[in-house]
Structure formats: C-alpha cells, structure tokens
Design a protein around this motif. Structure first.
Motif, PDB file in Angstrom:
ATOM      1  N   THR A  32       0.860  -1.181   0.000  1.00 13.09           N
ATOM      2  CA  THR A  32       0.000   0.000   0.000  1.00 13.09           C
ATOM      3  C   THR A  32       0.896   1.230   0.000  1.00 13.09           C
ATOM      4  OG1 THR A  32      -1.580  -1.251   1.332  1.00 13.09           O
ATOM      5  CG2 THR A  32      -1.950   1.112   1.167  1.00 13.09           C
ATOM      6  N   THR A  33       0.826   2.002  -1.062  1.00 16.54           N
ATOM      7  CA  THR A  33       1.694   3.188  -1.183  1.00 16.54           C
ATOM      8  C   THR A  33       0.919   4.437  -0.761  1.00 16.54           C
ATOM      9  OG1 THR A  33       1.051   3.500  -3.484  1.00 16.54           O
ATOM     10  CG2 THR A  33       2.976   2.108  -3.085  1.00 16.54           C
ATOM     11  N   PRO A  34       1.635   5.537  -0.445  1.00 17.84           N
ATOM     12  CA  PRO A  34       0.907   6.739   0.002  1.00 17.84           C
ATOM     13  C   PRO A  34       0.062   7.374  -1.094  1.00 17.84           C
ATOM     14  CG  PRO A  34       3.271   7.145  -0.086  1.00 17.84           C
ATOM     15  CD  PRO A  34       3.078   5.716  -0.427  1.00 17.84           C
ATOM     16  N   LYS A  35      -1.027   7.952  -0.661  1.00 15.99           N
ATOM     17  CA  LYS A  35      -1.909   8.647  -1.607  1.00 15.99           C
ATOM     18  C   LYS A  35      -1.706  10.161  -1.523  1.00 15.99           C
ATOM     19  CE  LYS A  35      -3.379   4.659  -2.644  1.00 15.99           C
ATOM     20  NZ  LYS A  35      -2.133   4.063  -2.192  1.00 15.99           N
ATOM     21  N   ILE A  36      -1.089  10.621  -0.444  1.00 14.66           N
ATOM     22  CA  ILE A  36      -0.738  12.048  -0.335  1.00 14.66           C
ATOM     23  C   ILE A  36       0.740  12.137  -0.657  1.00 14.66           C
ATOM     24  CG2 ILE A  36      -0.662  14.087   1.149  1.00 14.66           C
ATOM     25  CD1 ILE A  36      -2.726  12.789   2.947  1.00 14.66           C
ATOM     26  N   PRO A  68       0.592   4.514  -8.320  1.00 14.82           N
ATOM     27  CA  PRO A  68       1.685   4.174  -7.406  1.00 14.82           C
ATOM     28  C   PRO A  68       3.014   4.036  -8.153  1.00 14.82           C
ATOM     29  CG  PRO A  68       0.501   2.195  -7.981  1.00 14.82           C
ATOM     30  CD  PRO A  68      -0.149   3.325  -8.754  1.00 14.82           C
ATOM     31  N   GLN A  69       3.083   4.593  -9.365  1.00 14.41           N
ATOM     32  CA  GLN A  69       4.173   4.285 -10.301  1.00 14.41           C
ATOM     33  C   GLN A  69       5.566   4.271  -9.660  1.00 14.41           C
ATOM     34  OE1 GLN A  69       3.716   3.212 -13.416  1.00 14.41           O
ATOM     35  NE2 GLN A  69       5.908   2.845 -13.529  1.00 14.41           N
ATOM     36  N   LEU A  70       5.959   5.398  -9.064  1.00 11.76           N
ATOM     37  CA  LEU A  70       7.347   5.494  -8.596  1.00 11.76           C
ATOM     38  C   LEU A  70       7.585   4.560  -7.414  1.00 11.76           C
ATOM     39  CD1 LEU A  70       7.847   9.371  -8.896  1.00 11.76           C
ATOM     40  CD2 LEU A  70       7.930   7.613 -10.665  1.00 11.76           C
ATOM     41  N   TYR A  71       6.621   4.499  -6.503  1.00 15.15           N
ATOM     42  CA  TYR A  71       6.794   3.645  -5.319  1.00 15.15           C
ATOM     43  C   TYR A  71       6.835   2.171  -5.689  1.00 15.15           C
ATOM     44  CZ  TYR A  71       5.829   7.858  -2.625  1.00 15.15           C
ATOM     45  OH  TYR A  71       5.877   9.119  -2.098  1.00 15.15           O
ATOM     46  N   LYS A  72       5.965   1.772  -6.631  1.00 13.62           N
ATOM     47  CA  LYS A  72       5.955   0.334  -6.962  1.00 13.62           C
ATOM     48  C   LYS A  72       7.264  -0.049  -7.638  1.00 13.62           C
ATOM     49  CE  LYS A  72       3.228   0.460 -11.293  1.00 13.62           C
ATOM     50  NZ  LYS A  72       2.224  -0.200 -12.108  1.00 13.62           N
ATOM     51  N   GLU A  73       7.802   0.869  -8.463  1.00 10.75           N
ATOM     52  CA  GLU A  73       9.104   0.572  -9.085  1.00 10.75           C
ATOM     53  C   GLU A  73      10.182   0.436  -8.003  1.00 10.75           C
ATOM     54  OE1 GLU A  73      10.565   2.440 -12.665  1.00 10.75           O
ATOM     55  OE2 GLU A  73       8.616   3.373 -12.991  1.00 10.75           O
ATOM     56  N   GLN A  74      10.169   1.359  -7.039  1.00 11.26           N
ATOM     57  CA  GLN A  74      11.182   1.319  -5.973  1.00 11.26           C
ATOM     58  C   GLN A  74      11.122   0.020  -5.170  1.00 11.26           C
ATOM     59  OE1 GLN A  74      10.848   4.876  -3.544  1.00 11.26           O
ATOM     60  NE2 GLN A  74      10.733   6.187  -5.357  1.00 11.26           N
ATOM     61  N   MET A  75       9.916  -0.480  -4.971  1.00  7.82           N
ATOM     62  CA  MET A  75       9.757  -1.678  -4.138  1.00  7.82           C
ATOM     63  C   MET A  75      10.358  -2.930  -4.770  1.00  7.82           C
ATOM     64  SD  MET A  75       8.702  -0.919  -1.272  1.00  7.82           S
ATOM     65  CE  MET A  75       9.578   0.634  -1.417  1.00  7.82           C
ATOM     66  N   THR A  76      10.621  -2.896  -6.086  1.00  8.38           N
ATOM     67  CA  THR A  76      11.206  -4.087  -6.722  1.00  8.38           C
ATOM     68  C   THR A  76      12.627  -4.332  -6.216  1.00  8.38           C
ATOM     69  OG1 THR A  76      12.089  -2.880  -8.632  1.00  8.38           O
ATOM     70  CG2 THR A  76       9.864  -3.782  -8.847  1.00  8.38           C
ATOM     71  N   ILE A  77      13.261  -3.317  -5.637  1.00  8.73           N
ATOM     72  CA  ILE A  77      14.636  -3.538  -5.183  1.00  8.73           C
ATOM     73  C   ILE A  77      14.696  -4.412  -3.923  1.00  8.73           C
ATOM     74  CG2 ILE A  77      15.324  -1.298  -6.188  1.00  8.73           C
ATOM     75  CD1 ILE A  77      16.090  -0.304  -3.486  1.00  8.73           C
ATOM     76  N   GLY A  78      13.572  -4.524  -3.225  1.00  7.83           N
ATOM     77  CA  GLY A  78      13.573  -5.370  -2.025  1.00  7.83           C
ATOM     78  C   GLY A  78      12.614  -6.537  -2.110  1.00  7.83           C
ATOM     79  N   LEU A  79      11.487  -6.330  -2.775  1.00 11.44           N
ATOM     80  CA  LEU A  79      10.442  -7.363  -2.776  1.00 11.44           C
ATOM     81  C   LEU A  79      10.309  -8.074  -4.124  1.00 11.44           C
ATOM     82  CD1 LEU A  79       7.692  -5.390  -0.779  1.00 11.44           C
ATOM     83  CD2 LEU A  79       9.134  -7.223   0.095  1.00 11.44           C
TER      84      LEU A  79
END
Ligand code: AMO
Length: 428
Positions: free
Chosen positions: A157-161, A188-199
């Motif tokens: 769940t990424t931030p909406k604000i 959630p474009q940028l956050y979901k991309e970032q999360m690939t580095i750990g998950l």
C-alpha cells in the motif's frame, strides 16, 4: 427482543423444520389479509416468507415496506410457490422504520435513473441488481488477490498524499498540507518501481486520483487501480501475467457468481486466449486503410480506437508504441529506439491497462525526464533509489472499474463504483 440473528435466510434447511429461529432483514412486501398477514423478508443472503396469525396478527400494526425487522418464529413447510420454507412468527419487532414513499424503489419495479440511484446509493444497494454487481466486484478482487499471491506478488500500500507528481505534471489534484502543497497520487508508479529492489514482485489495489475534466462513461476523478511491478521481467512477461489474471477473473466469476449473473441479466463469457498482440504500426495502417487521417507518431484518439475496436472486439494488446507517446519511465526497444517496450490492453475501444518495461539506468532516466520537460530535481527521492542496485523491471496498471464493465456488459463505470467521483459529483 434482542436483534441477534440465529440464521441467515439461506441457512434455512429441511432439518430446521419445527425449530425456532430468529431472522433479521427488510420487509420487501407486507400483506394483511384479515386473520393473517404475510411478510416477505429479505436479508443479504435471500428471501423468505413470514406468516403471522392469531393474537400477534391482531395486534400487528401496519409495517412500512423496507423497514428493518427482527422475527422470532418456527420454521415450517409452505404452500407458497416462491419459497422453500416459511417462518410462523411468535414475535416481530420493528428495529428501524422506513419512510414511505422512499426516494428510490429498491425492488426496481419503478426504474430510477442513475443519478437518482447514486444520490441514494445506500438504498440502491437493496436493489438486487445493484447488490449483485458489488458482490461480483468482491469476487473479482478475491480472484485478483489469489492469482497474484500464487504468482509470488506481495501486496503493498503506497501513500496517496504525495509531494510531487508520479506521472508527470498534468491532471493533479493539489491540497494544502500544513502550509505546503501536496498532491493526490495519480498512480503508485514510482513507489511500486522502488519496491522491486527489495520485494521483487509487488502489487497494489487502491484508489488513485486524476483531475481530468472528462464526462464519459469510463473516466472518474477517483478510480480503483490494480498495479503490478516485477523485477527481472520484460514487458512480454507482464503481459502474460495480465492476460492470465484477466482469464482467471472471468473463469472464477463465471462459475462462482451464477446467481449474480442471473439477477444482473448477463452471462459472463470467458474470452478466448491468447489475446491478439497488434503493434501500434499495424494499427496505424489499419486506420489509414479505413480512411482515417492519421500518421505514424500520432496518438490514438477515441474516434480511432472506436474504429479499431469495431474490427477487434474483445481483448487484445496494442504493443510497441512510439517512445514519444509514452511516459518518461518507459524503456525503448533495442532494435529501434523510436519504439517503446510498452502496451495497452484493450477491450474493443476501451483501454483497460497500460504498462511496459521500465528504464532502470538512472542516467537514461534523467535524460528522459529532461526530454519530457520534467525537472529531475523534483524526482530526486526516486532517482536516488536507482543507485542502490535497481533491477530491470516491468509492470502495468489496470482500471478495476473498467474491467468490471467488460465483465457485465455495461458502458458506465459509475454503475460499478459505490460513490463515484467525477467533475459533477462530489457527494454523497
Ligand atoms: P494509465 O494512466 O494508462 O497508466 O492508467 C492505467 C489504467 O487505469 C485506468 N484509468 C482510469 N479509470 C477510470 N478513470 C480514470 N480517470 C482513469 N485513468 C486511468 C485505465 C488505464 O488503462 N502508471 C501507469 C501504469 C503502468 O505503466 O504501470 C498508469 O497509470 O484503465
């Protein structure tokens, strides 16, 4: 009487004949016929007949339809054609009275237009057709979560604000955030991309916001998006995931939701797989052949998509779009750098999803931001993660509300959203 139910209506069985039960629900019909009265009682699971006799009937006043009642009584066989059982009431309590007349007819005998129904959405939910649409939506979500989990995607769940735009500058809602300007997330474009580095593989099902002044049956200011992002996958791999997911949704709901389909009056047809994959270039040629004035590099307008949709009804992918028509994070093709590793999933003219392989080289990403007149400084927090071992990755976003419309053959997303938000509708 306490208002605790002992049974839902669909739990009444032959074994319960002669047993005392407490039901709770809404009075769909109330008929007083001298020595006895009949109540048609509905709860979320079904509908039952309640029969009232003797002293209880003598003392029973008028009960407005759609009032909520609790009934204690004995299950018995019935002569009524439409019911398997009936309950002979010993006690009846009106727990909440409904006014008469109600602003919309929940039985649907008197048709109300969509605006009237949306203005009274909670009451509209007692209309079995509306309730069935939202039960179906529940099973769609269940299927999506199950399939993605089985494919090792982790729900996030990424931030909406947010402090800066995720999809570039346009269509942003802004708000005051303790004296600073904040925005509602478009995706959630940028956050979901970032999360690939750990998950590695992530998905999100959440609401996102677009300040689009559109008045169509497919645009909302707040819509529900299903997003995935996967490390070590190419755009062909995530297209496969998307196709599998859509097929599973169709198969699962067509089997699981027989009753809902009957009430909605529409049969879910499982589409043919594999979905056709048409290149953007092929699409331009087709359009030119049918007399449209369009050149390679032009964006496909609604009118173009309608022409393409006519010759390709159902699901198909539109792939390999020109780079200049795609967002900054999309990666080019090695063999032709003017083309991108991108796709849209179409259902006829309707765009359901877009996605692609992402740029994961920070220098190239910075260059692309500048090319699209975006300021890399605004994306500093995002760009820095690309120096921490960013894997090659791909993903897509799909509009859940639009997917729902394809499932039940309707052309207005407002029918499948509880409280739709559009330029003209901010309440209820
Ligand atoms: P895009 O902007 O194409 O891509 O959005 C993805 C999908 O979301 C749905 N959608 C909408 N549905 C209803 N009302 C709207 N206003 C609305 N806007 C979008 C559509 C659309 O296809 N970040 C990328 C996806 C990715 O590359 O992962 C994105 O947001 O069904």
């Amino acid at each position: 009487m306490v208002f605790v139910k002992t049974h839902d209506i669909d739990e009444l069985t032959t074994q319960l004949i002669g047993t005392q039960v407490i039901l709770g629900g809404w009075v769909e019909d109330f008929r007083k016929l001298g020595k006895m009265s009949f109540i048609t009682l509905r709860d979320v699971t079904g509908i039952s007949q309640v029969i009232v006799k003797g002293e209880l009937n003598d003392n029973l006043g008028e009960i407005n339809r759609q009032s909520v009642v609790s009934v204690k009584g004995i299950v018995q066989e019935t002569k009524a054609r439409d019911f398997a059982f009936e309950v002979k009431a010993d006690e009846i309590e009106v727990l909440g009275k409904a006014i008469h007349p109600l602003p919309v007819d929940p039985i649907g005998r008197v048709e109300s237009n969509i605006d009237t129904r949306l203005n009274h959405r909670a009451l509209d939910m007692r209309n079995q057709k509306t309730a069935s649409i939202f039960k179906l939506r529940h099973y769609v979500l269940q299927s999506l979560r199950k399939t993605l989990s089985e494919k090792k995607f982790i729900e996030i769940t990424t931030p909406k604000i947010i402090g800066s735009a995720s999809e570039g500058g346009a269509n942003l809602f802004s708000l005051d955030y303790f004296g600073k300007t904040a925005y509602l997330a478009q995706s959630p474009q940028l956050y979901k991309e970032q999360m690939t580095i750990g998950l590695e593989r992530v998905f999100e099902i959440s609401n996102f916001y677009r300040a689009e002044n559109s008045h169509t049956g497919r645009h909302l200011s707040e819509f529900t998006s299903i997003d995935i992002e996967a490390a070590f996958m190419d755009y062909n791999d995530v297209m496969d995931v998307l196709e599998f997911l859509v097929m599973e949704v169709y198969k699962y709901t067509s089997e699981k939701c027989k009753k809902e389909q009957e009430i909605i009056g529409y049969t879910i047809e499982v589409p043919k797989s594999p979905f056709e994959r048409i290149t953007y270039s092929q699409c331009i040629k087709e359009l030119q052949k049918s007399g449209e004035k369009i050149e390679f590099g032009d964006d496909l307008l609604d009118s173009h998509l309608r022409v393409i949709g006519d010759s390709h009804p159902g699901f198909f992918f539109l792939i390999d779009w020109p780079m200049k028509l795609k967002p900054f994070y999309i990666r080019e093709k090695d063999e032709d750098v003017t083309l991108s590793r991108s796709f849209d999933l179409q259902f006829g003219y309707l765009e359901l999803s877009s996605g692609g392989t992402r740029l994961h080289n920070p220098e190239m990403l910075k260059a692309r931001l500048k090319e699209q007149n975006l300021d890399p400084m605004q994306f500093q927090d995002h760009l820095k993660t690309f120096d921490w071992g960013m894997p090659p990755h791909s993903g897509w976003g799909m509009g859940l509300d639009r997917l729902m419309t394809t499932l039940i053959g309707i052309d207005n997303v407002r029918e499948v959203v509880l409280y739709p938000r559009d330029p003209d509708r901010l309440s209820p």
